[in-house]
Design a protein around this motif. Sequence first.
Motif, PDB file in Angstrom:
ATOM      1  N   ARG A 350     -26.697  56.788 -21.227  1.00 34.58           N
ATOM      2  CA  ARG A 350     -24.772  56.529 -21.819  1.00 34.58           C
ATOM      3  C   ARG A 350     -24.444  55.707 -20.454  1.00 34.58           C
ATOM      4  O   ARG A 350     -23.401  55.884 -20.030  1.00 34.58           O
ATOM      5  CB  ARG A 350     -24.226  57.716 -21.400  1.00 34.58           C
ATOM      6  CG  ARG A 350     -23.688  59.232 -22.276  1.00 34.58           C
ATOM      7  CD  ARG A 350     -23.816  60.600 -21.923  1.00 34.58           C
ATOM      8  NE  ARG A 350     -23.086  60.431 -20.518  1.00 34.58           N
ATOM      9  CZ  ARG A 350     -22.547  60.488 -19.144  1.00 34.58           C
ATOM     10  NH1 ARG A 350     -24.216  60.296 -19.301  1.00 34.58           N
ATOM     11  NH2 ARG A 350     -22.327  59.758 -18.298  1.00 34.58           N
ATOM     12  N   ASP A 351     -25.451  54.883 -20.754  1.00 37.52           N
ATOM     13  CA  ASP A 351     -25.062  53.539 -19.491  1.00 37.52           C
ATOM     14  C   ASP A 351     -24.240  52.261 -19.898  1.00 37.52           C
ATOM     15  O   ASP A 351     -24.690  51.371 -20.533  1.00 37.52           O
ATOM     16  CB  ASP A 351     -26.879  53.199 -19.440  1.00 37.52           C
ATOM     17  CG  ASP A 351     -25.935  52.467 -17.665  1.00 37.52           C
ATOM     18  OD1 ASP A 351     -27.104  51.967 -17.248  1.00 37.52           O
ATOM     19  OD2 ASP A 351     -24.843  51.888 -17.531  1.00 37.52           O
ATOM     20  N   TYR A 352     -23.153  52.203 -20.316  1.00 37.14           N
ATOM     21  CA  TYR A 352     -22.791  51.047 -20.407  1.00 37.14           C
ATOM     22  C   TYR A 352     -22.175  49.736 -19.417  1.00 37.14           C
ATOM     23  O   TYR A 352     -21.561  49.407 -20.003  1.00 37.14           O
ATOM     24  CB  TYR A 352     -21.076  51.865 -20.613  1.00 37.14           C
ATOM     25  CG  TYR A 352     -20.790  53.105 -21.694  1.00 37.14           C
ATOM     26  CD1 TYR A 352     -20.857  52.807 -22.737  1.00 37.14           C
ATOM     27  CD2 TYR A 352     -20.406  54.402 -20.800  1.00 37.14           C
ATOM     28  CE1 TYR A 352     -21.107  54.079 -23.969  1.00 37.14           C
ATOM     29  CE2 TYR A 352     -20.300  55.509 -21.891  1.00 37.14           C
ATOM     30  CZ  TYR A 352     -20.681  55.104 -23.108  1.00 37.14           C
ATOM     31  OH  TYR A 352     -20.385  55.953 -24.299  1.00 37.14           O
ATOM     32  N   ALA A 353     -23.014  49.780 -18.682  1.00 36.30           N
ATOM     33  CA  ALA A 353     -22.706  48.765 -17.897  1.00 36.30           C
ATOM     34  C   ALA A 353     -23.733  48.250 -18.667  1.00 36.30           C
ATOM     35  O   ALA A 353     -23.576  46.263 -18.724  1.00 36.30           O
ATOM     36  CB  ALA A 353     -23.775  48.822 -16.292  1.00 36.30           C
ATOM     37  N   PHE A 354     -24.793  48.516 -19.732  1.00 35.18           N
ATOM     38  CA  PHE A 354     -25.749  47.395 -20.816  1.00 35.18           C
ATOM     39  C   PHE A 354     -25.162  46.802 -21.297  1.00 35.18           C
ATOM     40  O   PHE A 354     -24.957  45.350 -21.492  1.00 35.18           O
ATOM     41  CB  PHE A 354     -26.499  48.768 -21.117  1.00 35.18           C
ATOM     42  CG  PHE A 354     -27.918  47.142 -22.474  1.00 35.18           C
ATOM     43  CD1 PHE A 354     -27.118  47.529 -23.851  1.00 35.18           C
ATOM     44  CD2 PHE A 354     -28.701  47.227 -21.356  1.00 35.18           C
ATOM     45  CE1 PHE A 354     -28.275  46.931 -24.120  1.00 35.18           C
ATOM     46  CE2 PHE A 354     -29.360  45.825 -22.442  1.00 35.18           C
ATOM     47  CZ  PHE A 354     -29.001  46.483 -23.643  1.00 35.18           C
ATOM     48  N   GLU A 355     -23.727  47.193 -22.135  1.00 35.68           N
ATOM     49  CA  GLU A 355     -22.387  47.023 -23.618  1.00 35.68           C
ATOM     50  C   GLU A 355     -21.839  46.245 -22.431  1.00 35.68           C
ATOM     51  O   GLU A 355     -21.819  45.260 -22.794  1.00 35.68           O
ATOM     52  CB  GLU A 355     -21.743  47.920 -23.903  1.00 35.68           C
ATOM     53  CG  GLU A 355     -23.266  48.866 -24.430  1.00 35.68           C
ATOM     54  CD  GLU A 355     -24.037  47.700 -26.019  1.00 35.68           C
ATOM     55  OE1 GLU A 355     -22.878  47.289 -26.399  1.00 35.68           O
ATOM     56  OE2 GLU A 355     -24.804  48.641 -25.935  1.00 35.68           O
ATOM     57  N   GLN A 356     -21.784  46.257 -20.677  1.00 40.11           N
ATOM     58  CA  GLN A 356     -20.545  45.503 -20.170  1.00 40.11           C
ATOM     59  C   GLN A 356     -21.552  44.026 -19.865  1.00 40.11           C
ATOM     60  O   GLN A 356     -20.933  43.025 -20.427  1.00 40.11           O
ATOM     61  CB  GLN A 356     -20.271  46.120 -19.107  1.00 40.11           C
ATOM     62  CG  GLN A 356     -18.974  44.940 -18.148  1.00 40.11           C
ATOM     63  CD  GLN A 356     -18.230  45.038 -19.479  1.00 40.11           C
ATOM     64  OE1 GLN A 356     -17.586  46.011 -19.856  1.00 40.11           O
ATOM     65  NE2 GLN A 356     -17.127  43.516 -19.184  1.00 40.11           N
ATOM     66  N   MET A 357     -22.776  44.602 -19.611  1.00 45.46           N
ATOM     67  CA  MET A 357     -23.731  42.731 -19.293  1.00 45.46           C
ATOM     68  C   MET A 357     -23.720  42.153 -20.981  1.00 45.46           C
ATOM     69  O   MET A 357     -23.620  41.022 -20.354  1.00 45.46           O
ATOM     70  CB  MET A 357     -25.112  43.645 -19.074  1.00 45.46           C
ATOM     71  CG  MET A 357     -25.598  42.080 -18.466  1.00 45.46           C
ATOM     72  SD  MET A 357     -27.202  42.962 -18.269  1.00 45.46           S
ATOM     73  CE  MET A 357     -26.914  44.269 -16.292  1.00 45.46           C
ATOM     74  N   LEU A 358     -24.130  42.538 -21.733  1.00 44.06           N
ATOM     75  CA  LEU A 358     -23.809  42.380 -22.905  1.00 44.06           C
ATOM     76  C   LEU A 358     -22.519  41.361 -22.911  1.00 44.06           C
ATOM     77  O   LEU A 358     -22.627  40.256 -24.118  1.00 44.06           O
ATOM     78  CB  LEU A 358     -24.575  42.584 -24.211  1.00 44.06           C
ATOM     79  CG  LEU A 358     -25.351  42.289 -25.794  1.00 44.06           C
ATOM     80  CD1 LEU A 358     -26.917  41.776 -25.058  1.00 44.06           C
ATOM     81  CD2 LEU A 358     -25.366  43.629 -26.526  1.00 44.06           C
ATOM     82  N   LEU A 359     -21.073  42.080 -23.449  1.00 40.52           N
ATOM     83  CA  LEU A 359     -20.041  41.574 -23.312  1.00 40.52           C
ATOM     84  C   LEU A 359     -19.904  40.432 -22.201  1.00 40.52           C
ATOM     85  O   LEU A 359     -19.228  38.938 -22.818  1.00 40.52           O
ATOM     86  CB  LEU A 359     -19.471  42.565 -23.093  1.00 40.52           C
ATOM     87  CG  LEU A 359     -19.206  43.799 -24.130  1.00 40.52           C
ATOM     88  CD1 LEU A 359     -18.326  44.673 -24.108  1.00 40.52           C
ATOM     89  CD2 LEU A 359     -19.053  42.672 -26.165  1.00 40.52           C
ATOM     90  N   GLU A 360     -20.247  40.445 -20.975  1.00 36.23           N
ATOM     91  CA  GLU A 360     -20.077  39.185 -20.290  1.00 36.23           C
ATOM     92  C   GLU A 360     -21.106  38.260 -21.248  1.00 36.23           C
ATOM     93  O   GLU A 360     -20.636  37.159 -20.765  1.00 36.23           O
ATOM     94  CB  GLU A 360     -20.120  39.914 -19.042  1.00 36.23           C
ATOM     95  CG  GLU A 360     -19.151  40.024 -18.235  1.00 36.23           C
ATOM     96  CD  GLU A 360     -19.730  41.342 -17.120  1.00 36.23           C
ATOM     97  OE1 GLU A 360     -19.594  42.118 -16.661  1.00 36.23           O
ATOM     98  OE2 GLU A 360     -20.961  41.120 -16.349  1.00 36.23           O
ATOM     99  N   ALA A 361     -22.075  38.166 -21.013  1.00 36.40           N
ATOM    100  CA  ALA A 361     -23.207  37.163 -22.060  1.00 36.40           C
ATOM    101  C   ALA A 361     -22.562  36.719 -22.686  1.00 36.40           C
ATOM    102  O   ALA A 361     -22.960  35.274 -23.347  1.00 36.40           O
ATOM    103  CB  ALA A 361     -24.462  37.614 -22.040  1.00 36.40           C
ATOM    104  N   ALA A 362     -22.447  37.335 -24.189  1.00 35.39           N
ATOM    105  CA  ALA A 362     -21.896  36.751 -25.242  1.00 35.39           C
ATOM    106  C   ALA A 362     -20.148  35.729 -24.923  1.00 35.39           C
ATOM    107  O   ALA A 362     -19.876  34.815 -25.378  1.00 35.39           O
ATOM    108  CB  ALA A 362     -21.120  37.705 -26.270  1.00 35.39           C
ATOM    109  N   LYS A 363     -19.577  36.663 -24.053  1.00 38.18           N
ATOM    110  CA  LYS A 363     -18.535  35.741 -23.167  1.00 38.18           C
ATOM    111  C   LYS A 363     -19.086  34.499 -22.942  1.00 38.18           C
ATOM    112  O   LYS A 363     -17.870  33.469 -23.314  1.00 38.18           O
ATOM    113  CB  LYS A 363     -17.218  36.382 -22.361  1.00 38.18           C
ATOM    114  CG  LYS A 363     -15.806  35.769 -22.599  1.00 38.18           C
ATOM    115  CD  LYS A 363     -15.193  36.210 -20.918  1.00 38.18           C
ATOM    116  CE  LYS A 363     -13.965  36.027 -20.672  1.00 38.18           C
ATOM    117  NZ  LYS A 363     -13.389  37.088 -19.853  1.00 38.18           N
ATOM    118  N   ALA A 364     -19.398  34.381 -22.075  1.00 42.40           N
ATOM    119  CA  ALA A 364     -20.171  33.292 -21.734  1.00 42.40           C
ATOM    120  C   ALA A 364     -20.801  32.198 -22.455  1.00 42.40           C
ATOM    121  O   ALA A 364     -20.563  30.652 -22.260  1.00 42.40           O
ATOM    122  CB  ALA A 364     -21.304  33.758 -20.303  1.00 42.40           C
TER     123      ALA A 364
END
Length: 606
Positions: A350-364
């Motif tokens: 249940r580690d949402y840091a992974f999804e957050q990392m993915l979202l940040e990469a997509a935004k970049a």
Amino acid sequence: MRYQEVRLHGQVNDSIEYYVTVASPEAYRSYFYESSDHSLRIFSPGNELILDADGLTHRGNGGSFCEYMFGVEQPLADLIKEEVRNRLVMFGTSSRDDGSLLFSNRTDGCEEYDRVFLEGNAVHNYFFFIFGSVSGPRHEQQEEILRLAGKDLKRFPFVGDGDDGQLVDELLPLLGHRSALYLIKLIHTKHQRYHDAFRDLYHKYQNIPDPEYAKLVQLAETLDIDSYQQERIRIDVMYKHAANRRIVDEYKNILVGCKLNGRIEPAENARLTRLKTLSVRSKIPSALFYALDEVLKPELLASSDEQDYLSDTRQILEGIFLHERQIDARIDGEDLVQLLKAKRRAVQNRDYAFEQMLLEAAKACDEKVRDGADVFLVENFSLIITYFDRFDSTSEHINELAFMDKVRFSEELVRSLLNNKKEFDVLGSALFDELFFSGIMQNRYLGQFGRRKVLALHKGLTAIEEGRLTMQGLQRLLNDICQQEEMFTKLLIHTKERIRNFYSRYSTAQEQKQLLAEVVRETGLSGTIDDELLQKLFRRVIHHVQMEELYLHNLLPRVIADRNSELRDDFLSNSGLDRFYVEELEREYFEYNGLDMEILSQVRQD
């Protein structure tokens, strides 16, 4: 306190209905509204609220309130108080950084109805102002109203019921004997129709049949309700279902406790994981959990040391941007395997840091391409997203098969899984099993029929690829097991009922034969099931009942008295009963006997 009430009812357009209630010691002598073909004005000295076809305009003191529901921003201060049920907004009031309130004399404003029902409750919202018991500058009036009634307004349990009479009865005495209360309820009639239709279907079926759901979809299209509001309404109905609410509230309470303690302990983490597993079985929408996680941010409570799979993921995602420096940063098969395994571990934890990392990469990626970077960035990132989408789809279908009953696999779904398997097999011959079957087979909450279905799917996909089975054959095999699961459940329920009401003995073959005949007649299974299969399922039912009685009458009292978790674990390993079913038995046993649930938690954690 004696007072009078005057009520006014009407509609401002084809979607918005209003109820105005004025309550005061001399309400019948009050002149409180003016109407025209285009608007309605409700007023008192210094206050007014005007409704027209598009929205409302307000001036003076007061505010708005509604029952919290998914999509309504809920501050942490409200979330950690279990008794807080309602959102309260005072006109001209804002929050400081330290959480205190700043009151202003600038309370005038206007709002469109779409915004009211989007930021507030999707079905009905209240606006109010008062006259008589508060005076002075507006900011002082607002602060005084909040002091008198704010705490109760946020806690009234009947706001969601839309009971104006009870609201007035409870609210007016708080404001003082000289007060006049002006209460305006706005109802979105189209949302109300959709809400009531979905609630009736969900309470009747829970797993709504496709034909009935198709009617619901048609209703939403006819009423022109957007998909987000549909989702909010459905989630609100599902959350309020007692069985669902217990799981979600427990999840919230654990997270709140962790938030207050500043960390997540291993035992608490295990409980959160178990609740997520049970939520899949109950078809509780994941959006409810995401909303809680967004406010409480459990990832911030974990150890500051980043998990190895997060470090690996960060390295690969950051490596994509090295292409801008003329470095070959394309994602290869090895990178994809590493990312998929990291995603699997993130889901398990249940580690949402992974999804957050993915979202940040997509935004970049988007920002860099917008500023002129090579589209190679998007193409590289899209490859990752494509495989992650395949992972999510495959994982969802296999988990539904494993943990939910009444699931039916279509030929199209089998074909989709086969296609996804082929794509994963390109990356590694054992990857598909590792991602989707190894972990689920070790899940302690995987029941007997769930295990059979997962094993059948696992073997069946390979058999299709080898030409030993057709897609239709696998579909029939899985649906046969699902049908047996339904028959077993039906036999178990009726057998336990017959034993409870009519039989004290059922140990001999003759007694069991007679019991089976009566259950078959009662359930209408006669002639619908093969006799050999019926006998086999009934033997399992009898074993299930015997094990259940053994545990409840002999073993569980010893487990409780001695805090003997080893005896409990031995029973779970050897009885053949599903862990989820046993835990429900334990919960019912503790509730029926008035025992401390903390004892049960200790036994389960040992």
